[in-house]
Each structure stands twice: as structure tokens, then as C-alpha cells.
Design an enzyme around this catalytic site. Structure first.
Site, PDB file in Angstrom:
ATOM      1  N   SER A   1       0.855  -1.191   0.000  1.00 38.80           N
ATOM      2  CA  SER A   1       0.000   0.000   0.000  1.00 38.80           C
ATOM      3  C   SER A   1       0.884   1.230   0.000  1.00 38.80           C
ATOM      4  O   SER A   1       1.971   1.223   0.579  1.00 38.80           O
ATOM      5  CB  SER A   1      -0.894   0.045   1.239  1.00 38.80           C
ATOM      6  OG  SER A   1      -1.865  -0.964   1.223  1.00 38.80           O
TER       7      SER A   1
ATOM      8  N   MET B   1      -0.112   0.091   5.341  1.00 35.14           N
ATOM      9  CA  MET B   1      -1.074  -0.999   5.383  1.00 35.14           C
ATOM     10  C   MET B   1      -1.992  -0.921   6.604  1.00 35.14           C
ATOM     11  O   MET B   1      -3.071  -1.522   6.620  1.00 35.14           O
ATOM     12  CB  MET B   1      -0.331  -2.343   5.373  1.00 35.14           C
ATOM     13  CG  MET B   1      -1.176  -3.529   5.001  1.00 35.14           C
ATOM     14  SD  MET B   1      -1.624  -3.576   3.249  1.00 35.14           S
ATOM     15  CE  MET B   1      -0.099  -4.182   2.525  1.00 35.14           C
TER      16      MET B   1
ATOM     17  N   HIS C   1       1.809 -10.638   5.155  1.00 37.94           N
ATOM     18  CA  HIS C   1       2.589 -10.673   6.397  1.00 37.94           C
ATOM     19  C   HIS C   1       4.064 -10.945   6.106  1.00 37.94           C
ATOM     20  O   HIS C   1       4.699 -11.760   6.769  1.00 37.94           O
ATOM     21  CB  HIS C   1       2.045 -11.755   7.339  1.00 37.94           C
ATOM     22  CG  HIS C   1       0.670 -11.486   7.842  1.00 37.94           C
ATOM     23  ND1 HIS C   1      -0.077 -12.442   8.515  1.00 37.94           N
ATOM     24  CD2 HIS C   1      -0.103 -10.376   7.794  1.00 37.94           C
ATOM     25  CE1 HIS C   1      -1.247 -11.926   8.836  1.00 37.94           C
ATOM     26  NE2 HIS C   1      -1.292 -10.681   8.411  1.00 37.94           N
TER      27      HIS C   1
ATOM     28  N   ASN D   1       7.942  -5.210   9.798  1.00 35.63           N
ATOM     29  CA  ASN D   1       7.898  -6.660   9.919  1.00 35.63           C
ATOM     30  C   ASN D   1       9.128  -7.333   9.338  1.00 35.63           C
ATOM     31  O   ASN D   1       9.449  -8.471   9.695  1.00 35.63           O
ATOM     32  CB  ASN D   1       6.648  -7.205   9.236  1.00 35.63           C
ATOM     33  CG  ASN D   1       5.369  -6.693   9.867  1.00 35.63           C
ATOM     34  OD1 ASN D   1       5.369  -6.273  11.027  1.00 35.63           O
ATOM     35  ND2 ASN D   1       4.280  -6.709   9.120  1.00 35.63           N
TER      36      ASN D   1
END
Length: 510
Positions: free
Chosen positions: A117, A123, A443, A477
Site C-alpha cells: 500500500s 497498510m 505478512h 515486519n
């Protein structure tokens, strides 16, 4: 949100997702004298900046916010279609955009629906809000020995506004949990029993849900910090390195095309797990582990109709965000013996066409999802071109990604387990579960992973400072070094807290 960029600040933050917002928030709290400039390549699509688009009541405005988030060509296309479907067609979820090329190399599994995004909030303006804590082998042993991981996770929950009671009034939530618990809790310790999903969401006084985005992480203290400024539609093309340490960034105003240098003592790259290593590569910062250990979570889904259910008159009307609430969100925690993370929630619509005279009660169709941890390998990686560029003019990506025999065994077991759990709740709507295309979880992790030492298998220290480049920090992440099945945002934010505190401490020393 506009104006000429500063010549010099103390800290530059690249990216306005929850990890970048965490740096801004912690520094505003713990080092308020520092000047901070945050740059986001995408536009502002919600108010306050970074707010979740689910909080936009008008469906047309919500759809427009999603479309504006869909990458460098978002405003040029007239035929964009969101939503991943059960076909071979590649589609992106609303608010995201796919890699245009390089998502799969011949002979490999690839990540066909790898997506990103571009908008203020990243996101977190589009996510489900699930914030489970990692468990067992998901946890980062390096931070676990002295209890610091749990303290950081506590901070992450504070920043994200995590609650477990937002769906307590849902009429079928307890029924779903009871049936799942009867099938699954035996042999589990209490902390891993079937339970309510921790969610970054709260309920307003008028009864409507408010989903957390980066706006919640920023908080009033960041928004009121006169030394913090966020510039949207600003592409950071390169991190400046002088005398071996971070010295600032080169940034392009996407509205005017003007290029500027912004000097800084500290630079935080918090783009995402694909674009953070991309920016380091473009800057000539290329440690051996950069882009490696890329991992996604294979996602298996199944749908059932709740068995023996009397229609409920409660929760019939959708709230301001168009969401009806019946079965809440239930968590099946990961364990090493049951290596899956499960989310169980009401589906907005049945994935199987029902007859017009079908007596199914509203809200009785429940979706189960199991996420599988990846068998980590260095060869799973994202590579960057020195010649070709993407829609933003950055080095084009090529994804190398293979499922191992162990991955396939875990996926096969996951398909069996999700059917077992589904049958405990109700009657299956299809004979077999469905595995989403690889990349569907969104993820992605591991590409800038932390480690104990600069041994070639990690990109940064436990405090998220890039090895060999003082003053340069990575966030998000991609920093997570373990194979996880749970949603990674809480862990990514927790690690960002650690990095932000390191900057606060270093700034105090200098």
C-alpha cells in the site's frame, strides 16, 4: 502536509505505517527536543492522517481512499478491481497493489499476489487489526531471555490501542468459542486456549467500532509536537552515507518533481518488508542478508454455517462502517504442537451461493483461517535490479521463493485441521478448504532481520541499527527473524519501540 522540505533535522523517518509512527511517537515522548521529518510516498487518504479507512462512514469515500492507496498508477487506472478471488487471476485486496513483474521465477513457487500500500498510514489503513502475541518458537529468543520482549509487546499494545472486548456484544461469539474450545483446548496450557482475538479496535460511546491505524500510534502527543512534520507524496530515493554513517536522505516531491537533500543525524527506513531493503539497495547499502529469509504465511481458509442456530434479532444493522457483528473474532493461538495461527470470524457474504429460500440465519456463515509458519531459508529472497526500475523509479524487484517439503507437510496438515475445527463449529459449505495464493497474507517478514551479531545472516542489531552503518535504523515486519504464524504487526511495532529508544539514548549521549 506540504511546503519546502527542511535542510536539516535530527531524525528522518521513511514510511508512515505503524512502525514508522512508533518511532515518531516514542521520540516525541522520550526525546521531545529532537526535530523529526517523516516522508511518505503515498497521499493522505483519511483524517486524521493515517486513520483506518474502515472508519470512513461513506462507502464512496471509503472506496476512493482505498483506490488512492493503490500505488504509483492508482489515479491513472479506470479498471482496478480489488479482492483476491478463488481463481488463477491475480487480484489485489482493495487499498493494495501487486508487484507488476518479478513476483515468480520459472520453476519456483514465487509470491503471485505479493502486495503493498502507498498512503499515509501504510497498510495499517487497511488491515484487520489482529494483534496476537507470538508464542513458543515464534518468539525472539534474543529478546526473551531477560523478559524485554514482553515489555516491548506491552508497549506495542499501548501504542496500537489493543483491546479484547470490542466484540463482546456479538450474539454468536461465545458460541463459536465454546465449540472450538471443546475441539481444541485439551492438552493446551491456559494461555493458548481458544480465546478472543486481541484487536487494535475500540468501541465509541455511540456503539460504533473505531479501528486503529497509524493515527492511533501517533497519538495526540506526536500530532501536537511542533518539531515533528509529515510530508506525503514524497519519495525517498536514497539514504546519504558520509564517513560510514547515515547523514540524511535524498527526497523527491512527487507533486513538483523537485529533488532535495535533507540532512539528519539518524535515518529510520520503515517502508515495508519489500521496499525497506529496496531503499537500502538503491543507497549502496548491501549487507549479505539484505532481502534474504523472505517469508510469507501460507493462508488456508474454510467456511461453515453455524450448526443448530436460532436466528438472532441482535446486531442486524451494520454500523457506520458497514460491518454487521455476529460472531466476533476468535483466536486459535499458535503452539509448536499445533503450528498454526487461527482467526475465526463472520464472513460478510457466503463464499458459496445459497438458495433464495435457504433459512440460514443472518451472520451464521463463519470463515476460518489458518496461517502457517514458513520453513526459513536464505534462498527465499527479494533481489533488486541495477538497471530496471519500478513504477516509482526504484530498483525493480524479483522474488525468489520456494515451499520446502516441510512447508508442504505443514500446509497439508493445516488443511486437515481447519476442516476438523470447522466441523466443530458448523456445517461445511464446501468439501475442501482453499489455500490462498502465496503472498495473500500480506505478512512478509525477514528481509532486514535482526540478529545477535554481524555474522552475515542478519541486517541489523537487536536495537534495529544496521550493521556497519551507525545512525541507520530499519523498522517493520522485515526485522522479525523468526518463523511466525501469528499476525506480525504487534511484534513489528514492539521492535520499533526498541529502536526508537536506542535513538533517544544515543541522542542524549551526543
Amino acid at each position: 502536509m506540504s511546503g519546502r522540505y527542511p535542510d536539516e533535522v535530527d531524525v528522518v523517518i521513511v514510511g508512515s505505517g505503524p512502525a514508522g509512527a512508533t518511532y515518531a511517537r516514542i521520540l516525541s515522548e522520550e526525546a521531545p527536543a529532537l526535530t523529526i521529518a517523516m516522508f511518505e510516498v503515498g497521499p493522505t487518504v483519511s483524517q486524521p492522517p493515517g486513520a483506518h479507512v474502515k472508519n470512513i462512514a461513506d462507502p464512496g469515500e471509503r472506496s476512493r481512499a482505498q483506490t488512492l492507496s493503490e500505488g504509483p498508477h492508482a489515479q491513472e487506472s479506470t479498471d482496478r478491481v480489488g479482492g483476491i478471488v478463488k481463481t488463477s487471476q491475480r487480484r489485489a485486496r482493495p487499498g493494495t497493489f501487486l508487484l507488476e513483474s518479478g513476483y515468480q521465477v520459472e520453476g519456483e513457487d514465487g509470491l503471485p499476489v505479493a502486495a503493498m500500500s502507498s498512503n499515509v498510514g501504510g497498510m495499517a489503513a487497511h488491515w484487520t487489526g489482529a494483534c496476537p502475541r507470538p508464542n513458543a518458537s515464534e518468539r525472539i529468543a534474543l529478546l526473551d531471555a531477560d523478559g524485554s520482549l514482553d515489555r516491548l509487546l506491552d508497549e506495542g499494545e499501548r501504542l496500537l490501542g489493543v483491546t479484547v472486548d470490542a466484540f463482546d456484544s456479538s450474539p454468536y461469539a461465545e458460541l463459536v468459542r465454546e465449540r472450538l474450545a471443546a475441539a481444541e483446548d485439551a492438552g493446551r496450557v491456559a494461555s493458548t486456549h481458544i480465546q478472543r482475538m486481541p484487536l487494535a479496535v475500540h468501541r465509541r460511546g455511540d456503539g460504533n467500532l473505531v479501528w486503529s491505524g497509524s493515527d492511533v500510534v501517533f497519538g495526540d502527543i506526536t500530532r501536537s509536537n511542533a518539531r515533528f512534520t509529515l510530508w506525503d507524496e514524497s519519495r525517498v530515493a536514497r539514504v546519504l552515507i558520509e564517513d560510514g554513517r547515515a547523514a540524511g536522505v535524498v527526497v523527491t516531491d512527487r507533486r513538483s518533481g523537485e529533488n532535495s537533500e535533507v540532512r539528519a543525524r539518524f535515518v529510520v527506513v520503515a517502508a515495508d518488508a519489500l521496499r525497506t531493503p529496496q531503499l537500502l539497495w538503491a543507497s549502496g547499502i548491501r549487507p549479505d542478508a539484505l532481502g534474504r529469509y523472505l517469508n510469507d504465511q501460507a493462508q488456508i481458509v474454510f467456511a461453515v454455517r453455524i450448526r443448530d442456530l436460532e436466528p438472532s434479532g441482535e446486531a442486524d444493522a451494520p454500523g457506520a462502517t458497514g460491518l454487521s457483528e455476529y460472531s466476533g473474532v476468535t483466536w486459535v493461538p499458535f503452539t509448536d504442537a499445533m503450528p498454526f495461527h487461527g482467526q475465526v470470524m463472520q464472513l460478510d457474504a457466503s463464499p458459496v451461493a445459497l438458495a433464495e429460500d435457504d433459512p440460514a440465519a443472518p451472520g451464521s456463515i463463519v470463515g476460518l483461517g489458518l496461517f502457517c509458519p514458513k520453513d526459513l531459508q536464505s534462498s527465499d529472497r527479494v533481489e533488486f535490479s541495477d538497471v530496471e526500475t519500478d513504477g516509482y523509479g526504484m530498483p525493480a524487484m524479483t522474488v525468489h521463493y520456494r515451499l520446502t517439503p516441510r512447508d508442504r507437510e505443514v500446509i497439508a496438515r493445516g488443511k486437515e485441521e481447519i476442516v476438523r475445527l470447522g466441523k466443530a463449529v458448523g456445517e461445511p459449505l464446501d468439501e475442501r478448504p482453499f489455500m490462498m495464493p502465496l503472498g495473500a497474507s500480506l505478512h512478509y517478514q525477514g528481509t532486514t532481520r535482526l540478529g545477535a551479531s554481524d555474522d552475515g545472516d542478519s541486517v541489523c542489531s537487536p536495537q534495529c541499527e544496521v550493521w556497519g552503518v551507525p545512525g541507520l535504523f530499519v523498522a517493520g515486519n522485515g526485522v522479525i527473524p523468526t518463523a511466525t504464524a501469528c499476525n506480525p504487526t504487534l511484534t513489528g511495532v514492539a521492535l520499533a519501540v526498541n529502536g526508537a529508544r536506542a535513538i533517544a539514548a544515543k541522542s542524549a549521549e551526543s
